[in-house]
Design a protein around this motif. Structure first.
Motif, PDB file in Angstrom:
ATOM      1  N   GLY A 149      -0.644  -8.074 -48.761  1.00 44.01           N
ATOM      2  CA  GLY A 149      -1.068  -7.713 -47.411  1.00 44.01           C
ATOM      3  C   GLY A 149       0.030  -7.042 -46.604  1.00 44.01           C
ATOM      4  N   ILE A 150       1.244  -7.603 -46.622  1.00 45.91           N
ATOM      5  CA  ILE A 150       2.309  -7.004 -45.811  1.00 45.91           C
ATOM      6  C   ILE A 150       2.736  -5.659 -46.374  1.00 45.91           C
ATOM      7  CG2 ILE A 150       3.110  -9.230 -44.948  1.00 45.91           C
ATOM      8  CD1 ILE A 150       5.463  -9.089 -46.887  1.00 45.91           C
ATOM      9  N   PHE A 151       2.637  -5.488 -47.680  1.00 51.33           N
ATOM     10  CA  PHE A 151       2.986  -4.184 -48.264  1.00 51.33           C
ATOM     11  C   PHE A 151       1.997  -3.108 -47.810  1.00 51.33           C
ATOM     12  CE2 PHE A 151       2.770  -0.952 -51.641  1.00 51.33           C
ATOM     13  CZ  PHE A 151       4.099  -0.538 -51.638  1.00 51.33           C
ATOM     14  N   LEU A 152       0.735  -3.465 -47.732  1.00 49.22           N
ATOM     15  CA  LEU A 152      -0.277  -2.504 -47.292  1.00 49.22           C
ATOM     16  C   LEU A 152      -0.078  -2.095 -45.833  1.00 49.22           C
ATOM     17  CD1 LEU A 152      -3.490  -4.018 -48.948  1.00 49.22           C
ATOM     18  CD2 LEU A 152      -2.223  -1.980 -49.680  1.00 49.22           C
ATOM     19  N   LEU A 153       0.590  -2.950 -45.052  1.00 51.13           N
ATOM     20  CA  LEU A 153       0.812  -2.668 -43.635  1.00 51.13           C
ATOM     21  C   LEU A 153       2.250  -2.244 -43.335  1.00 51.13           C
ATOM     22  CD1 LEU A 153      -1.216  -5.600 -42.019  1.00 51.13           C
ATOM     23  CD2 LEU A 153      -1.870  -3.192 -42.172  1.00 51.13           C
ATOM     24  N   ARG A 154       2.939  -1.747 -44.344  1.00 51.72           N
ATOM     25  CA  ARG A 154       4.352  -1.385 -44.187  1.00 51.72           C
ATOM     26  C   ARG A 154       4.569  -0.326 -43.099  1.00 51.72           C
ATOM     27  NH1 ARG A 154       2.011   0.608 -48.560  1.00 51.72           N
ATOM     28  NH2 ARG A 154       2.222   2.816 -49.122  1.00 51.72           N
ATOM     29  N   LYS A 155       3.706   0.682 -43.035  1.00 54.88           N
ATOM     30  CA  LYS A 155       3.887   1.748 -42.036  1.00 54.88           C
ATOM     31  C   LYS A 155       3.679   1.219 -40.618  1.00 54.88           C
ATOM     32  CE  LYS A 155       2.610   5.591 -45.099  1.00 54.88           C
ATOM     33  NZ  LYS A 155       1.655   6.708 -45.334  1.00 54.88           N
ATOM     34  N   GLU A 156       2.685   0.353 -40.460  1.00 54.04           N
ATOM     35  CA  GLU A 156       2.444  -0.233 -39.139  1.00 54.04           C
ATOM     36  C   GLU A 156       3.617  -1.102 -38.712  1.00 54.04           C
ATOM     37  OE1 GLU A 156      -0.704  -3.267 -36.945  1.00 54.04           O
ATOM     38  OE2 GLU A 156      -1.410  -1.954 -38.557  1.00 54.04           O
ATOM     39  N   MET A 157       4.225  -1.780 -39.684  1.00 58.05           N
ATOM     40  CA  MET A 157       5.384  -2.621 -39.368  1.00 58.05           C
ATOM     41  C   MET A 157       6.525  -1.775 -38.827  1.00 58.05           C
ATOM     42  SD  MET A 157       6.657  -5.617 -39.238  1.00 58.05           S
ATOM     43  CE  MET A 157       8.312  -6.129 -38.789  1.00 58.05           C
TER      44      MET A 157
ATOM     45  N   GLY B 124      -3.097 -18.263 -35.793  1.00 57.20           N
ATOM     46  CA  GLY B 124      -2.601 -17.056 -36.445  1.00 57.20           C
ATOM     47  C   GLY B 124      -2.186 -17.341 -37.866  1.00 57.20           C
ATOM     48  N   GLY B 125      -1.690 -16.313 -38.505  1.00 57.54           N
ATOM     49  CA  GLY B 125      -1.301 -16.423 -39.898  1.00 57.54           C
ATOM     50  C   GLY B 125      -1.776 -15.195 -40.651  1.00 57.54           C
ATOM     51  N   PRO B 126      -1.330 -15.018 -41.871  1.00 56.63           N
ATOM     52  CA  PRO B 126      -1.705 -13.841 -42.654  1.00 56.63           C
ATOM     53  C   PRO B 126      -3.206 -13.626 -42.789  1.00 56.63           C
ATOM     54  CG  PRO B 126       0.156 -14.927 -43.674  1.00 56.63           C
ATOM     55  CD  PRO B 126      -0.297 -15.826 -42.563  1.00 56.63           C
ATOM     56  N   MET B 127      -4.004 -14.702 -42.776  1.00 56.75           N
ATOM     57  CA  MET B 127      -5.452 -14.522 -42.933  1.00 56.75           C
ATOM     58  C   MET B 127      -6.043 -13.703 -41.792  1.00 56.75           C
ATOM     59  SD  MET B 127      -4.446 -17.814 -42.275  1.00 56.75           S
ATOM     60  CE  MET B 127      -4.711 -19.255 -41.234  1.00 56.75           C
ATOM     61  N   TYR B 128      -5.380 -13.731 -40.623  1.00 53.74           N
ATOM     62  CA  TYR B 128      -5.920 -12.993 -39.484  1.00 53.74           C
ATOM     63  C   TYR B 128      -5.618 -11.496 -39.564  1.00 53.74           C
ATOM     64  CZ  TYR B 128      -7.308 -17.386 -37.431  1.00 53.74           C
ATOM     65  OH  TYR B 128      -7.920 -18.594 -37.209  1.00 53.74           O
ATOM     66  N   TYR B 129      -4.418 -11.120 -40.033  1.00 55.10           N
ATOM     67  CA  TYR B 129      -4.187  -9.688 -40.175  1.00 55.10           C
ATOM     68  C   TYR B 129      -4.950  -9.128 -41.378  1.00 55.10           C
ATOM     69  CZ  TYR B 129      -0.616 -10.145 -43.907  1.00 55.10           C
ATOM     70  OH  TYR B 129       0.043 -10.403 -45.087  1.00 55.10           O
TER      71      TYR B 129
ATOM     72  N   VAL C 190       5.807 -12.590 -40.153  1.00 52.59           N
ATOM     73  CA  VAL C 190       5.627 -13.236 -38.849  1.00 52.59           C
ATOM     74  C   VAL C 190       5.202 -12.222 -37.794  1.00 52.59           C
ATOM     75  CG1 VAL C 190       6.840 -14.395 -36.949  1.00 52.59           C
ATOM     76  CG2 VAL C 190       7.142 -15.188 -39.300  1.00 52.59           C
ATOM     77  N   THR C 191       5.830 -11.051 -37.805  1.00 56.01           N
ATOM     78  CA  THR C 191       5.474 -10.009 -36.831  1.00 56.01           C
ATOM     79  C   THR C 191       4.011  -9.610 -36.959  1.00 56.01           C
ATOM     80  OG1 THR C 191       7.723  -9.119 -36.795  1.00 56.01           O
ATOM     81  CG2 THR C 191       5.956  -7.653 -36.071  1.00 56.01           C
ATOM     82  N   LEU C 192       3.574  -9.301 -38.168  1.00 54.38           N
ATOM     83  CA  LEU C 192       2.199  -8.845 -38.386  1.00 54.38           C
ATOM     84  C   LEU C 192       1.190  -9.944 -38.083  1.00 54.38           C
ATOM     85  CD1 LEU C 192       2.733  -6.810 -41.671  1.00 54.38           C
ATOM     86  CD2 LEU C 192       2.237  -5.882 -39.403  1.00 54.38           C
ATOM     87  N   SER C 193       1.516 -11.166 -38.455  1.00 50.97           N
ATOM     88  CA  SER C 193       0.592 -12.276 -38.197  1.00 50.97           C
ATOM     89  C   SER C 193       0.471 -12.571 -36.709  1.00 50.97           C
ATOM     90  CB  SER C 193       1.060 -13.529 -38.951  1.00 50.97           C
ATOM     91  OG  SER C 193       1.039 -13.310 -40.349  1.00 50.97           O
ATOM     92  N   HIS C 194       1.600 -12.513 -36.005  1.00 46.40           N
ATOM     93  CA  HIS C 194       1.580 -12.769 -34.569  1.00 46.40           C
ATOM     94  C   HIS C 194       0.785 -11.683 -33.844  1.00 46.40           C
ATOM     95  CE1 HIS C 194       2.977 -13.532 -30.474  1.00 46.40           C
ATOM     96  NE2 HIS C 194       3.445 -14.702 -30.897  1.00 46.40           N
TER      97      HIS C 194
ATOM     98  N   ASP D 170      -7.892 -10.102 -42.270  1.00 47.78           N
ATOM     99  CA  ASP D 170      -9.280  -9.992 -41.815  1.00 47.78           C
ATOM    100  C   ASP D 170      -9.417  -8.927 -40.723  1.00 47.78           C
ATOM    101  OD1 ASP D 170     -11.862 -10.320 -40.874  1.00 47.78           O
ATOM    102  OD2 ASP D 170     -11.772 -12.504 -40.830  1.00 47.78           O
ATOM    103  N   ARG D 171      -8.650  -9.048 -39.646  1.00 45.96           N
ATOM    104  CA  ARG D 171      -8.840  -8.215 -38.461  1.00 45.96           C
ATOM    105  C   ARG D 171      -8.262  -6.808 -38.604  1.00 45.96           C
ATOM    106  NH1 ARG D 171      -6.487 -10.731 -33.483  1.00 45.96           N
ATOM    107  NH2 ARG D 171      -8.009  -9.429 -32.403  1.00 45.96           N
ATOM    108  N   ARG D 172      -7.210  -6.638 -39.399  1.00 46.00           N
ATOM    109  CA  ARG D 172      -6.575  -5.328 -39.524  1.00 46.00           C
ATOM    110  C   ARG D 172      -6.912  -4.636 -40.839  1.00 46.00           C
ATOM    111  NH1 ARG D 172      -5.464  -1.020 -40.184  1.00 46.00           N
ATOM    112  NH2 ARG D 172      -3.601   0.209 -39.654  1.00 46.00           N
ATOM    113  N   LEU D 173      -6.818  -5.368 -41.943  1.00 48.41           N
ATOM    114  CA  LEU D 173      -7.073  -4.762 -43.251  1.00 48.41           C
ATOM    115  C   LEU D 173      -8.554  -4.748 -43.616  1.00 48.41           C
ATOM    116  CD1 LEU D 173      -4.131  -6.302 -45.334  1.00 48.41           C
ATOM    117  CD2 LEU D 173      -4.347  -3.929 -44.575  1.00 48.41           C
TER     118      LEU D 173
END
Length: 557
Positions: free
Chosen positions: A532-540, A133-138, A116-120, A140-143
């Motif tokens: 997706g969320i695992f790849l962004l673990r450090k940013e989280m 929002g939703g996982p498709m946006y992070y 939820v944090t990453l998607s928001h 696309d836009r971040r990964l």
């Protein structure tokens, strides 16, 4: 339909039913729980403060409040998974399955916090001014992984039918028919019209409706459940003991229940736990993206409450009702679904210990299984079989008092029936008798074992109607946000029309087929999100630390 169901069962075996899936799901939650130092415990109190609006800012962008975002997301998770799903898990894996639902929820609280944090954080404002929002946006836009975002969005559309639409409609219709005797097609049609009226209003109307339905349905369900639990108070202790004790031993045979292995209880408990709270599936972030806040982490904290309310509270209550009433291990009169029914070679009974062992190996797919499907013909006279050399199993139990009928008037059948690989070839024959039951029918029966007696089933029917209908409403929003991402705003209206028609169709479709479809759709949606969320673990982790730094500066005493 049987061929389609066989395909779905094969896919479920390769995905959600595979040995590795529960480890991936729980492993992700466990990893983030340790990595973020148990946020589901440390931030629990703060999450309640956020959801009450204590830290709201009028200038924040968004379409709805924290509370309404929470109730919308809860309406998407609190549904048939809490009523039919818990019963289905216990039916398959015994009491231990409830323990694995708890484990899924505990670690799922962290998983949901992360997604939820990453998607928001990467939500966007659409052309009409609403948030998307939703996982498709992070993704696309971040990964910069457009292919993964597209795969997730497609899976979301599929899951909106397989999770939020078909099982909900099917369970509502089955429950209303068994309780009030109303035709499933009539029920599906009326609710389909109401569904269409709500979802046409978009997130504003959806959030307004769900914010009223969720508290009401929780109260009604709680009253009915407590009536059963207090009426069977002496069985609550043994129920908890069975849940914990069976985790390391598997569930032994008892009554009509033939037992379940440790691995089977683990797999089915985790699978049904995910269906119930959707942690890791990526659905809730779509609802939370509409919340009015400039702090993605604070909205993530609100989502921590969802698995707690949905699974640790509501599913536990359902589980205790079923276990304390004892109905889960008893045989009851019912009409057999073909997908639940299997005719095996040889004569077996669940009162003989050696037969129990053989049946246990067969229904749990053990390598030691010696039982094989029956092939041949059986002779029926006036609805009763006069043949020998076979055993009819239904809902993982030995069927009793079996009757074969046909036609709308339920005329008794006389003649020969051909059986190939354990299944009847003749489609127009209705088979009924006594066997174990599962899903919403089992929960409804359990609710009659309390202070309200037979009236208890009305509470389940009303609760299921509210739970499931609100889930269908929420999932229509998830699907139309995914369609917006894939094909733009113009695709939303055609999607909603198909969604409503599918809701009506599911009211008269096969129960087991619908559950299997939902199991496949869930996993197809979950795996891209977990990656997706695992790849962004450090940013989280950085986002959480930054949130608390800013919070302390802003709220210095």
């Amino acid at each position: 339909m049987e061929g389609f169901h066989d395909l779905l069962k094969m896919l479920d075996g390769m995905l959600g039913g595979a040995w590795w899936f529960p480890y991936v799901l729980l492993g992700t939650g466990l990893f983030f729980t340790i990595y973020l130092k148990f946020p589901q415990v440390r931030f629990f109190k703060h999450a309640w403060q956020v959801v009450t609006g204590k830290y709201d800012k009028k200038s924040s962008e968004g379409d709805t409040t924290h509370f309404r975002a929470l109730t919308t997301a809860l309406s998407g998770t609190v549904g048939t998974g809490n009523i039919g799903g818990v019963a289905f898990a216990i039916f398959l894996g015994g009491p231990a399955a409830l323990f694995w639902m708890w484990a899924t929820a505990f670690f799922g609280m962290t998983t949901k916090f992360v997604e939820v944090t990453l998607s928001h954080k990467y939500r966007v404002k659409t052309a009409d001014g609403t948030m998307a929002g939703g996982p498709m946006y992070y993704m696309d836009r971040r990964l910069n992984m457009k292919w993964l975002a597209v795969a997730f969005a497609i899976a979301t559309v599929i899951s909106s039918f397989g999770t939020g639409n078909l099982p909900q409609s099917n369970n509502i219709a089955a429950s209303i028919e068994s309780t009030f005797g109303f035709d499933p097609l009539v029920v599906g049609s009326i609710l389909g019209v109401l569904l269409g009226l709500v979802i046409l209003g978009g997130i504003t109307r959806i959030a307004a409706v769900t914010s009223k339905i969720v508290p009401l349905m929780a109260l009604i369900y709680l009253v009915g459940a407590m009536a059963v639990i207090f009426a069977n108070l002496e069985n609550i202790g043994p129920a908890f003991a069975a849940v914990i004790g069976d985790v390391f031993t598997g569930s032994a045979a008892t009554g009509g229940f033939l037992g379940a292995t440790i691995a089977y209880a683990f797999n089915r408990g985790v699978n049904r736990g995910l269906f119930s709270n959707e942690a890791g599936q990526g659905s809730a972030p779509i609802a939370h993206a509409a919340a009015k806040t400039d702090e993605p982490v604070s909205e993530g904290m609100v989502s921590i409450l969802e698995p707690f309310i949905d699974t640790i509270i509501i599913c536990t209550i359902t589980g205790l009702v079923i276990l304390s009433s004892g109905v889960w291990k008893e045989k009851h009169q019912n009409v057999f679904d073909r997908s639940d029914m299997m005719i095996v070679a040889g004569t077996y009974t669940d009162t003989d210990e050696s037969d129990r062992q053989a049946l246990y190996a067969y229904i749990n797919d053990l390598d030691t299984a010696s039982i094989t499907p029956f092939n041949g013909e059986i002779q029926i006279v006036n609805g009763k079989s006069i043949s020998s050399g076979y055993t009819l199993l239904n809902a993982r139990s030995v069927a009793e008092e079996v009757k074969f009928t046909f036609g709308e008037d339920e005329d008794l059948f006389t003649g020969k029936l051909k059986v190939v690989d354990g299944g009847l070839i003749k489609d127009n024959i209705v088979v009924s008798g006594k066997s174990l039951i599962h899903s919403a029918s089992l929960t409804a029966l359990a609710f009659t074992k309390g202070f309200f007696g037979e009236s208890g089933k009305f509470i389940v029917s009303i609760g299921l109607l509210l739970f499931a209908f609100s889930t269908a409403i929420a999932w229509s929003y998830y699907g139309d946000r995914a369609m917006t991402y894939l094909l733009g705003p113009r695709s939303v209206m055609p999607y909603r029309v198909v969604y409503v028609f599918a809701f009506v169709w599911a009211a008269v479709s096969d129960t087991t087929l619908v559950w299997t479809l939902s199991a496949v759709a869930i996993v197809v949606m979950t795996l891209p999100n977990l990656l997706g969320i695992f790849l962004l673990r450090k940013e989280m982790k950085e986002s959480v630390n930054q949130y608390w730094d800013d919070f302390k500066k802003e709220h210095k005493s």
